[in-house]
Enzyme design. Structure first.
Site, PDB file in Angstrom:
ATOM      1  N   HIS A   1       0.596  -1.188   5.409  1.00 49.66           N
ATOM      2  CA  HIS A   1      -0.938  -1.458   5.569  1.00 49.66           C
ATOM      3  C   HIS A   1      -1.432  -1.168   6.806  1.00 49.66           C
ATOM      4  CE1 HIS A   1      -4.562  -3.515   5.320  1.00 49.66           C
ATOM      5  NE2 HIS A   1      -4.186  -4.069   3.824  1.00 49.66           N
TER       6      HIS A   1
ATOM      7  N   LYS B   1      -5.377   3.140  -4.314  1.00 51.59           N
ATOM      8  CA  LYS B   1      -5.726   1.736  -4.196  1.00 51.59           C
ATOM      9  C   LYS B   1      -7.123   1.454  -4.582  1.00 51.59           C
ATOM     10  CE  LYS B   1      -5.871  -2.031  -0.434  1.00 51.59           C
ATOM     11  NZ  LYS B   1      -5.698  -2.280   0.890  1.00 51.59           N
TER      12      LYS B   1
ATOM     13  N   CYS C   1      -4.134  -5.802  -3.379  1.00 51.16           N
ATOM     14  CA  CYS C   1      -3.168  -6.811  -3.040  1.00 51.16           C
ATOM     15  C   CYS C   1      -2.989  -8.236  -3.962  1.00 51.16           C
ATOM     16  CB  CYS C   1      -3.213  -7.233  -1.405  1.00 51.16           C
ATOM     17  SG  CYS C   1      -3.150  -5.638  -0.805  1.00 51.16           S
TER      18      CYS C   1
ATOM     19  N   HIS D   1      -0.877 -13.832   1.349  1.00 52.35           N
ATOM     20  CA  HIS D   1      -2.065 -13.261   1.075  1.00 52.35           C
ATOM     21  C   HIS D   1      -2.682 -13.963  -0.669  1.00 52.35           C
ATOM     22  CE1 HIS D   1      -5.346  -9.795   0.934  1.00 52.35           C
ATOM     23  NE2 HIS D   1      -5.927 -10.944   1.237  1.00 52.35           N
TER      24      HIS D   1
ATOM     25  N   LYS E   1       4.435 -11.138   3.971  1.00 54.39           N
ATOM     26  CA  LYS E   1       2.966 -11.503   3.660  1.00 54.39           C
ATOM     27  C   LYS E   1       2.746 -12.312   2.410  1.00 54.39           C
ATOM     28  CE  LYS E   1      -0.662  -8.749   1.403  1.00 54.39           C
ATOM     29  NZ  LYS E   1      -1.365  -7.287   1.543  1.00 54.39           N
TER      30      LYS E   1
ATOM     31  N   ASP F   1       3.139  -2.944  -3.909  1.00 58.77           N
ATOM     32  CA  ASP F   1       2.237  -3.914  -4.970  1.00 58.77           C
ATOM     33  C   ASP F   1       1.062  -3.037  -5.529  1.00 58.77           C
ATOM     34  OD1 ASP F   1       0.879  -3.154  -2.395  1.00 58.77           O
ATOM     35  OD2 ASP F   1       0.287  -5.097  -1.947  1.00 58.77           O
ATOM     36  N   HIS F   2       0.863  -1.569  -5.051  1.00 63.40           N
ATOM     37  CA  HIS F   2      -0.053  -1.079  -5.743  1.00 63.40           C
ATOM     38  C   HIS F   2       0.071   0.697  -5.069  1.00 63.40           C
ATOM     39  CE1 HIS F   2      -2.497  -1.564  -2.490  1.00 63.40           C
ATOM     40  NE2 HIS F   2      -2.600  -2.988  -2.586  1.00 63.40           N
TER      41      HIS F   2
ATOM     42  N   ASP G   1       0.841  -1.317  -0.110  1.00 58.46           N
ATOM     43  CA  ASP G   1       0.068   0.075   0.003  1.00 58.46           C
ATOM     44  C   ASP G   1       0.885   1.529  -0.157  1.00 58.46           C
ATOM     45  OD1 ASP G   1      -2.003  -1.840   0.272  1.00 58.46           O
ATOM     46  OD2 ASP G   1      -2.952  -0.729   2.026  1.00 58.46           O
TER      47      ASP G   1
END
Length: 586
Positions: free
Chosen positions: A298, A375, A83, A144, A142, A350-351, A44
């Site tokens: 995050h 996001k 994610c 996920h 992480k 990741d974004h 994030d």
């Protein structure tokens, strides 16, 4: 003569010893032609949160140092703005829609450790290929992307089933529930609806009981009891999952074993840091791939006391600065072990930053700089344009800036090529090797088109027009901001991908990103002479792209994305799932 013979005898002995040592791979010097890989992915993090991307108030000296010593990518694009699909694309080099990791529902990510969805076992990851090439592979942090498929112990989606020989971290993702706050993050609107229905049933039962006792309603006790039982079952069915989210999702694992359930957030950062450093020290004499998948930044922004109150941007800024400190620790151990010139280091997010994350008047999400959106928004630049930095001293030129379109999916073929492996030929791989761009042997990106999905819905397309160098972007759907001028979906919590939460554009809304990277001035046929030509070319590219898609099982379908008690990872006897590694050792 005798001295020469003695010398030759000693040389022969040394050679024999060297050959014997090399029979044992952990003691033999690593193959110099195979670099080590340290891949660091933040969670994030907004592109505007980092100093080398324009932030002058949050201190990120270690990440900035990476950029100074390496290559900084200014148009680095994630394949999704949330994610689960973004990480699936990163690991496989493929759009998430190809692996079934893109959602057709409002739930854009995996919701449970106890769900049956996840990265399919037949997908090829760069970790799997490097493991076959003799690399020591590990994921710290992480995941996920799922755990189990049919039973609690099949681990079909687990990192160890996707090329990682070692895993320590969180199989799910951080949530506010992990900290025990009063602001639930997991399907808040759904939980509110369930609780409302429960209250209505309770009210109905209470009303019928009073009416029965006062002889106001001619209703039988059997009906009242039946309604009460139904209400109790309804409450149990949803509260057994959502009410115990901290226990079901907020866990740490080492390989297949659960070490903490629920996890101790105060020690998580130091535990992850220690695991990553130990792995590097343990594998310094052989080629390794270490994927550090950070829990920072995050929500709920777990930050050690040392960094709280240090930044000028509240808890979020503190968390970013702590993350940068962690990156510095990784770089220190690489330098200390003499691995600096043999290690390919990559840092990205990741974004984009989570604009809607807030508590009261406190902003808990990131900043995406000049770029619109964030996001959850599959098309706007703020959701998909992320930091991208690569360092490999002596191989990649220091202080280089590349403004060509690149993708997180490009890491897959890049890493595989450098490790001496081969990209699979039995499937479509959407990433392209970055090496020619990074080394300066090519000046233009190999990506002509990039397709920007929100779930399974195509929201936008980027066209890198090779002859002119112009980057065009056509939006077919954009989220409806709430409030309208806010630039985010504050009333929804996160922007949807379809339905009444998006606006469809026909003809598409067109931007010239080369001149208007913040997407502030949409073009039209009246203002842009090339409008019709560009729109036609992009439409043809979409048609060609869709021909390459094949139907696959939907990993984020409603069935795969609901909590299943029989799949829930549990360190005790279900449902009594709680443990702590230190207590177990004691």
């Amino acid at each position: 003569m005798e001295n020469n013979e003695v010398c030759q005898g000693k040389q022969g002995s040394y050679l024999n010893i060297w050959l014997i040592l090399c029979l044992f791979p952990r003691t033999c010097v690593s193959d110099p032609s195979k670099p080590n890989f340290l891949l660091i992915l933040a969670d994030d993090l907004g592109i505007g949160d980092v100093g080398c991307y324009g932030n002058g108030t949050i201190r990120t000296p270690n990440i900035d140092g990476l950029a100074k010593d390496g290559v900084r990518l200014t148009q680095h694009i994630a394949a999704a703005a949330v994610c689960t699909p973004s990480r699936a694309a990163f690991l496989t080099g493929r759009y998430p829609i190809r692996s079934g990791m893109a959602s057709s529902t409002q739930q854009q990510v995996l919701f449970w450790n106890g769900g049956s969805g996840g990265l399919p076992p037949n997908e090829s990851t760069f970790a799997g290929i490097l493991y076959q090439q003799g690399y020591s592979t590990a994921l710290i942090g992480k995941w996920h992307m799922g755990v189990n498929c049919k039973t609690r112990h099949d681990h079909c989606h687990h990192p160890l089933n996707h090329g990682f020989a070692y895993f320590y971290g969180m199989p799910f993702t951080l949530l506010n529930e992990c900290q025990g706050t009063d602001d639930p993050e997991l399907a808040k609107s759904l939980q509110d609806a369930y609780w409302f229905y429960t209250q209505m049933i309770i009210f109905a039962v209470f009303t019928l009981v009073i009416g029965k006792l006062a002889n106001l309603f001619p209703v039988k006790w059997k009906i009242i009891i039946c309604l009460a039982i139904c209400g109790l079952l309804h409450f149990i069915s949803w509260f057994s999952s959502y009410g115990f989210t901290k226990y079901w999702n907020c866990i740490l694992m080492r390989n297949h074993d659960i070490t903490e359930q629920p996890m101790n957030l105060q020690k998580t950062t130091s535990n992850l840091l220690k695991e990553a450093i130990t792995f590097i020290e343990r594998n310094k004499h052989r080629p390794f791939l270490l994927f550090v998948s950070l829990l920072h930044v995050h929500t709920p922004l777990i930050t050690t006391e040392k960094f709280q109150g240090r930044s000028r941007h509240g808890l979020y800024g503190d968390n970013v600065e702590e993350m940068d400190w962690m990156v510095g620790r990784f770089l220190d151990v690489i330098d200390k072990e003499g691995l600096k010139n043999t290690t390919f280091i990559y840092f990205a997010s990741d974004h984009g930053g989570f604009l809607e994350a807030h508590r009261g008047n406190s902003q808990l999400g990131g900043w995406n700089g000049i770029y619109k959106g964030g996001k959850g928004m599959g098309g706007w630049e703020g959701g998909i344009r992320v930091p991208g930095i690569v360092r490999w001293p002596g191989v990649l030129p220091a202080g280089t800036v590349i403004d060509e379109p690149t993708s997180l999916m490009d890491i897959y073929p890049t890493v595989v090529q450098l490790a001496g492996g081969a990209v699979p030929q039995d499937r479509v791989v959407d990433g392209h090797t970055l090496l020619p761009l990074l080394q300066g042997t090519e000046q233009h990106s190999r990506h002509e088109f990039l397709f920007h999905y929100c779930g399974v819905f195509l929201h936008a397309v980027r066209w890198h027009q090779k002859d002119s160098g112009t980057v065009w972007k056509a939006h077919y759907a954009t989220p409806v901001f709430q409030p309208e001028a806010s630039g985010a979906c504050f009333r929804r919590g996160i922007c949807p991908c379809f339905g009444d939460g998006v606006t469809h554009h026909d003809p598409p809304m067109l931007f010239n990103l080369s001149q208007d990277p913040s997407e502030a001035n949409p073009l039209s046929a009246d203002t842009e002479p090339l409008f019709d030509t560009v729109v036609r070319r992009i439409r043809r590219a979409v048609e060609e792209h869709r021909k390459t898609l094949t139907p696959v099982p939907q990993q984020l379908s409603p069935y795969n994305n609901i909590w299943k008690p029989w799949l829930q990872p549990c360190c005790g006897t279900f449902p009594f799932c709680w443990c702590h590694e230190e207590n177990n050792k004691a």
